[in-house]
Design a protein around this motif. Structure first.
Motif: not given
Length: 192
Positions: A2-4, A6-9
């Motif tokens: 989920t963190k990945l 979020f960072q890509e978004t």
């Protein structure tokens, strides 16, 4: 995971915002595409022609006589017209002849179309004959459509403030078969 995502978004949002800022700056500095609405610039420009309009020329100097410009009307619409009178000029038409500061001026962009009419292509008038000043004041210009018999222009709505000018029409992009690089120099022969 989920963190990945979020960072890509967030990264994607940053790139989209960066792109939008670049596009805004480009439009602000250099120009945009404008569509001609109506027949007031016939035969030079036709309804639905698409023009590249640049702001750059008028960052460097004021409009010049016979430039084709785009400006905002008082009701917020974009108008495409030709600059005829500049600050300090007197203007009149008599027997289809333009006089600026009492000197006869040629309008090569209208020569061929004028020869096809029996009556005057441009009706007689004097700037200032409707109670206006007779000399164009600083900060304003006088504009006409090339379709003099069917154009709402400075004869109707008066002078155009320099600060309402959106830019100079440089290139006709569409229709592509009538591509023109310098719109202000288009003659009737090039529109056939």
């Amino acid at each position: 995971m989920t963190k990945l995502i979020f960072q890509e978004t967030i990264s994607l949002i940053k790139w989209v915002l960066f792109f939008l800022c670049i596009m805004f700056i480009f439009r602000l500095l250099f120009g945009y595409v404008c569509e001609v609405n109506g027949a007031s610039m016939n035969p030079t420009l036709a309804d639905e022609d698409r023009l590249i309009v640049s702001r750059v020329p008028y960052y460097l100097h004021n409009p010049e006589r016979f430039d084709v410009i785009v400006f905002k009307s008082q009701d917020g619409r974009d108008f495409v017209k030709r600059v005829i009178g500049l600050p300090g000029d007197t203007i009149r038409y008599e027997n289809d002849q333009l006089y600026i500061n009492e000197q006869a001026m040629d309008e090569p962009f209208l020569e061929k179309i004028k020869s096809q009419f029996r009556e005057p292509f441009t009706s007689d008038f004097v700037f200032g004959d409707k109670g206006n000043e007779s000399i164009i004041p600083e900060g304003y210009i006088f504009v006409l459509g090339d379709n003099r018999q069917n154009s709402m222009d400075s004869r109707e709505f008066g002078l155009v403030p320099l600060d309402s000018i959106q830019g100079k029409a440089l290139t006709r992009l569409a229709p592509f078969d009538k591509l023109v690089w310098n719109v202000s120099e288009v003659t009737y022969a090039e529109t056939e």
